[in-house]
Design a protein around this motif. Structure first.
Motif, PDB file in Angstrom:
ATOM      1  N   TYR A   1      47.102  38.748  36.042  1.00 24.95           N
ATOM      2  CA  TYR A   1      46.622  38.836  37.421  1.00 24.95           C
ATOM      3  C   TYR A   1      47.090  40.153  38.014  1.00 24.95           C
ATOM      4  O   TYR A   1      48.005  40.803  37.494  1.00 24.95           O
ATOM      5  CB  TYR A   1      47.175  37.669  38.258  1.00 24.95           C
ATOM      6  CG  TYR A   1      46.698  36.317  37.798  1.00 24.95           C
ATOM      7  CD1 TYR A   1      45.571  35.728  38.354  1.00 24.95           C
ATOM      8  CD2 TYR A   1      47.392  35.630  36.794  1.00 24.95           C
ATOM      9  CE1 TYR A   1      45.141  34.480  37.933  1.00 24.95           C
ATOM     10  CE2 TYR A   1      46.954  34.386  36.364  1.00 24.95           C
ATOM     11  CZ  TYR A   1      45.830  33.819  36.943  1.00 24.95           C
ATOM     12  OH  TYR A   1      45.403  32.599  36.516  1.00 24.95           O
TER      13      TYR A   1
ATOM     14  N   GLU B   1      42.126  37.998  39.389  1.00 26.05           N
ATOM     15  CA  GLU B   1      42.297  37.592  38.004  1.00 26.05           C
ATOM     16  C   GLU B   1      41.684  38.652  37.081  1.00 26.05           C
ATOM     17  O   GLU B   1      40.499  38.968  37.194  1.00 26.05           O
ATOM     18  CB  GLU B   1      41.636  36.235  37.778  1.00 26.05           C
ATOM     19  CG  GLU B   1      41.880  35.665  36.389  1.00 26.05           C
ATOM     20  CD  GLU B   1      41.234  34.301  36.222  1.00 26.05           C
ATOM     21  OE1 GLU B   1      41.973  33.296  36.215  1.00 26.05           O
ATOM     22  OE2 GLU B   1      39.988  34.247  36.133  1.00 26.05           O
TER      23      GLU B   1
ATOM     24  N   ASN C   1      41.541  31.069  41.956  1.00 29.16           N
ATOM     25  CA  ASN C   1      42.384  31.433  43.092  1.00 29.16           C
ATOM     26  C   ASN C   1      41.508  31.874  44.239  1.00 29.16           C
ATOM     27  O   ASN C   1      40.399  32.349  44.071  1.00 29.16           O
ATOM     28  CB  ASN C   1      43.358  32.556  42.714  1.00 29.16           C
ATOM     29  CG  ASN C   1      42.661  33.869  42.438  1.00 29.16           C
ATOM     30  OD1 ASN C   1      42.344  34.591  43.369  1.00 29.16           O
ATOM     31  ND2 ASN C   1      42.420  34.178  41.173  1.00 29.16           N
TER      32      ASN C   1
ATOM     33  N   SER D   1      42.385  29.904  33.054  1.00 26.52           N
ATOM     34  CA  SER D   1      43.312  29.818  34.169  1.00 26.52           C
ATOM     35  C   SER D   1      42.673  29.120  35.348  1.00 26.52           C
ATOM     36  O   SER D   1      41.470  28.891  35.398  1.00 26.52           O
ATOM     37  CB  SER D   1      43.759  31.218  34.575  1.00 26.52           C
ATOM     38  OG  SER D   1      42.638  31.984  34.945  1.00 26.52           O
TER      39      SER D   1
ATOM     40  N   TYR E   1      51.138  43.944  38.591  1.00 31.14           N
ATOM     41  CA  TYR E   1      50.547  43.095  37.550  1.00 31.14           C
ATOM     42  C   TYR E   1      51.440  41.879  37.336  1.00 31.14           C
ATOM     43  O   TYR E   1      52.672  41.982  37.384  1.00 31.14           O
ATOM     44  CB  TYR E   1      50.418  43.863  36.236  1.00 31.14           C
ATOM     45  CG  TYR E   1      49.289  44.863  36.207  1.00 31.14           C
ATOM     46  CD1 TYR E   1      48.011  44.485  35.820  1.00 31.14           C
ATOM     47  CD2 TYR E   1      49.507  46.195  36.562  1.00 31.14           C
ATOM     48  CE1 TYR E   1      46.980  45.399  35.775  1.00 31.14           C
ATOM     49  CE2 TYR E   1      48.480  47.114  36.535  1.00 31.14           C
ATOM     50  CZ  TYR E   1      47.215  46.724  36.136  1.00 31.14           C
ATOM     51  OH  TYR E   1      46.189  47.630  36.097  1.00 31.14           O
TER      52      TYR E   1
ATOM     53  N   GLU F   1      51.923  29.312  43.114  1.00 31.83           N
ATOM     54  CA  GLU F   1      50.534  29.767  43.119  1.00 31.83           C
ATOM     55  C   GLU F   1      49.780  29.194  44.300  1.00 31.83           C
ATOM     56  O   GLU F   1      48.883  29.823  44.839  1.00 31.83           O
ATOM     57  CB  GLU F   1      49.855  29.373  41.806  1.00 31.83           C
ATOM     58  CG  GLU F   1      50.343  30.214  40.618  1.00 31.83           C
ATOM     59  CD  GLU F   1      49.664  29.794  39.335  1.00 31.83           C
ATOM     60  OE1 GLU F   1      48.985  28.739  39.365  1.00 31.83           O
ATOM     61  OE2 GLU F   1      49.806  30.486  38.330  1.00 31.83           O
TER      62      GLU F   1
ATOM     63  N   GLU G   1      47.753  31.600  46.278  1.00 33.92           N
ATOM     64  CA  GLU G   1      46.329  31.548  46.005  1.00 33.92           C
ATOM     65  C   GLU G   1      45.588  30.491  46.779  1.00 33.92           C
ATOM     66  O   GLU G   1      44.389  30.462  46.780  1.00 33.92           O
ATOM     67  CB  GLU G   1      46.119  31.300  44.497  1.00 33.92           C
ATOM     68  CG  GLU G   1      46.820  32.325  43.611  1.00 33.92           C
ATOM     69  CD  GLU G   1      46.738  31.952  42.155  1.00 33.92           C
ATOM     70  OE1 GLU G   1      46.013  30.992  41.847  1.00 33.92           O
ATOM     71  OE2 GLU G   1      47.391  32.586  41.332  1.00 33.92           O
TER      72      GLU G   1
ATOM     73  N   LEU H   1      45.072  38.594  45.442  1.00 31.13           N
ATOM     74  CA  LEU H   1      45.383  38.326  44.031  1.00 31.13           C
ATOM     75  C   LEU H   1      44.080  38.210  43.247  1.00 31.13           C
ATOM     76  O   LEU H   1      43.251  37.361  43.542  1.00 31.13           O
ATOM     77  CB  LEU H   1      46.197  37.042  43.915  1.00 31.13           C
ATOM     78  CG  LEU H   1      46.869  36.791  42.565  1.00 31.13           C
ATOM     79  CD1 LEU H   1      47.953  37.820  42.316  1.00 31.13           C
ATOM     80  CD2 LEU H   1      47.470  35.402  42.512  1.00 31.13           C
TER      81      LEU H   1
ATOM     82  N   ASP I   1      48.141  41.772  41.875  1.00 33.89           N
ATOM     83  CA  ASP I   1      48.413  41.586  43.303  1.00 33.89           C
ATOM     84  C   ASP I   1      48.372  42.958  43.974  1.00 33.89           C
ATOM     85  O   ASP I   1      49.175  43.838  43.650  1.00 33.89           O
ATOM     86  CB  ASP I   1      49.784  40.927  43.489  1.00 33.89           C
ATOM     87  CG  ASP I   1      50.048  40.548  44.937  1.00 33.89           C
ATOM     88  OD1 ASP I   1      49.235  40.911  45.811  1.00 33.89           O
ATOM     89  OD2 ASP I   1      51.082  39.899  45.199  1.00 33.89           O
TER      90      ASP I   1
END
Length: 274
Positions: free
Chosen positions: A173, A224, A217, A214, A250, A198, A202, A222, A175
């Motif tokens: 991910y 993916e 979100n 995964s 990251y 999370e 998220e 954030l 940010d």
């Protein structure tokens, strides 16, 4: 007196009376009456007159009440129109900054990473055993997240990893929150702790198996890059790189939350490339 005599006396009295007129009596005057009927009869019924007066008063009050009500409705309609205009203006004013903030904070779509595999598992493990903190144990039910901030001296982040005996989940991910520290840090948590974290980052998450990718979100900060999937890192080296999309951090996730019994020995390294 005989009947004949009475009849004669009566006849004489009638003749005298018929010859009399109003002029024969002083103080009495004659008045000629209208022969035609009056054009309108005036009622002398007091109750009817009172009823008509009451009805007239009620009608006046009704007219006044209707006029007052109409005026009140016009004022209320004017106030309502002003209120709606003010509400629309205030809504437009309050929504505009929110849209600007949303556009400013929304992450653009990120390109996928470049990934590769290598059969040199033994060579990588031998090399990483000599490096500090490059060999770790990810316990059953745990998730290890490596936080890697971007640096101005580099253009991309690179990674390599392998495991002993069994596979492990892996995902990336990004940010976009401004970087406050240039240190690479590691955070290890149980699956429940990681899900709570999370949820704060998220928003609502759906529990999905790591084999299916995964969780989705909703946090605009954030993004993916690579969904979390189980990687055959015990059979081959799993490696890859990703170009910096901008300033941010990251999040490399090594996921062993699906394992109920087995701990995983992880060999990994993360580095920058210009």
């Amino acid at each position: 007196m005989t009947a004949m005599a009475r009849l004669e006396a009566t006849s004489e009295l009638q003749s005298r009376l018929s010859s009399l007129s109003f002029s024969s009596f002083p103080g009495i005057t004659s008045k000629q009456c209208d022969s035609g009927p009056p054009g309108r009869l005036h009622s002398t019924n007091l109750s009817e007159s009172f009823t008509q007066s009451s009805n007239q008063a009620n009608m006046n009050e009704t007219k006044e009440g209707t006029a007052h009500l109409s005026k009140g409705n016009e004022e209320a309609a004017t106030e309502l129109a002003l209120g709606e205009g003010g509400e629309k203006n205030s809504s437009a004013g309050s929504c505009q900054p929110s849209a600007e903030i949303k556009e400013a904070t929304q992450m653009p779509p990120l390109p996928p990473p470049t990934t590769w595999t290598s059969a040199a598992v033994k060579e990588l493990k031998a090399k990483l055993r000599t490096e500090k903190d490059s060999v770790v144990t990810v316990y059953r039910g745990d998730i290890m997240t490596v936080h890697v901030p971007t640096v101005p001296e580099a253009k991309r982040v690179c990674w390599e990893f392998a495991t002993d005996g069994y596979d492990i989940g892996f995902g990336i991910y990004f940010d976009c929150t401004p970087v406050t520290s240039r240190s690479i840090t590691v955070h290890i948590s149980e699956s429940s702790d990681d899900e709570d974290e999370e949820e704060e980052l998220e928003g609502p998450l759906s529990n999905e198996d790591v084999e299916k990718g995964s969780k989705s979100n909703t946090n605009s900060n954030l993004a993916e890059i690579l969904p979390v999937y189980r990687q055959d890192s015990h059979l081959s080296v799993q490696g890859g790189s990703h170009d910096f999309p901008g300033e941010g951090t990251y999040l490399l996730k090594f996921d062993n939350s699906y394992s109920l019994w087995r701990n995983k020995t992880l060999y990994y390294r993360v580095y920058y490339s210009a």
